[in-house]
Design an enzyme around this catalytic site. Sequence first.
Site, PDB file in Angstrom:
ATOM      1  N   ASP A   1       0.983  -1.337  -0.129  1.00 53.87           N
ATOM      2  CA  ASP A   1       0.149  -0.057  -0.081  1.00 53.87           C
ATOM      3  C   ASP A   1       0.877   1.197  -0.057  1.00 53.87           C
ATOM      4  O   ASP A   1       0.459   2.287  -0.140  1.00 53.87           O
ATOM      5  CB  ASP A   1      -0.988   0.117   1.182  1.00 53.87           C
TER       6      ASP A   1
ATOM      7  N   SER B   1      -7.250   6.116  -0.408  1.00 47.19           N
ATOM      8  CA  SER B   1      -7.702   4.838  -1.179  1.00 47.19           C
ATOM      9  C   SER B   1      -8.995   4.546  -1.175  1.00 47.19           C
ATOM     10  O   SER B   1      -9.686   4.364  -0.256  1.00 47.19           O
ATOM     11  CB  SER B   1      -6.641   3.827  -0.588  1.00 47.19           C
TER      12      SER B   1
ATOM     13  N   GLN C   1      -4.623  -0.159  -7.729  1.00 47.61           N
ATOM     14  CA  GLN C   1      -5.437   0.769  -6.696  1.00 47.61           C
ATOM     15  C   GLN C   1      -5.853   1.750  -7.376  1.00 47.61           C
ATOM     16  O   GLN C   1      -5.264   2.459  -8.316  1.00 47.61           O
ATOM     17  CB  GLN C   1      -4.462   1.210  -5.603  1.00 47.61           C
TER      18      GLN C   1
END
Length: 292
Positions: free
Chosen positions: A206, A230, A280
């Site tokens: 991440d 996110s 993402q």
Amino acid sequence: MDAPLDPLLVDVLQVLRLERLEPDLFRGESRDPGHHRVFGGQVLGQALVAAYATLEGRPVHSLHAYFLRAGDPDHPIIYQVDRSRDGGSFSSRRVVALQHGKQIFHMSASFQLKEQGTDSHAPMPLVAAPEALGDTNEAIEQFERRNPSRTIPWSRLRRAFEFRPTIPLDSLAGNEEPCLMIWFRAVDRLPPDPVLQHCLLAYVSDYYLLSVATLRLPPGTNRDHLQIASVDHAMWFHRPAALDDWLLYVLHSPNASGSRGLSQGGIYSRDGHLVASTAQEGLMRHRPEGAG
């Protein structure tokens, strides 16, 4: 006698040790990374730990997750696992993360018995070795000396992983296809546990994904009035990885539209094998000045 592990890495390993409340119900500790919201990678890693605790002998090969609400670092997170299916070679799990009686995150993950088959992947880009590069703090300091009026979206906080970008940070913004290549590894040795390595890889995946999407923002964007978060996270695990050795994270952002930015990444081992792929989408919304 072995020297004690770095305390920051010890703390991450502690965060990934969940308390089992019932066969499919777990509780995890939370941490504040500096902005009073739980780091998304922490929730990813803990959710994968919870899913792994409900099966044996089948390594994860993919996960798909959505971040629904910001996590509160002052309270633990409850993880509820649904054993969706156990087939002849694949198992599927769905994990829901809860805080204050509400869902903050959910993830679907798939696990597969090891099988032999075609073994091929895209080659790793040619970059300088990590030993020849400075860490992100050095790169940030150099960038800000050369660009005193500009800010960048990366923190100077010391973490359980060290990161070494392959090019000066000045070179990132304004590219036709924003990209970032950065070496990373844990700050200390790790147990050779493949389950732990997968959960740590989810945790660290991440980092920088949303940051590379922000490179699509126009030069001079006022980040004081920008909402960044996110939205979802996908990951595919291709080959084993040792996170206490250097891995190369190759990141690029192919699109920004609808107040969202898309990032994609490939993680390579030092010997050039593709270990994992990531994707993402993140919110990048301009807020009116004075808005809360």
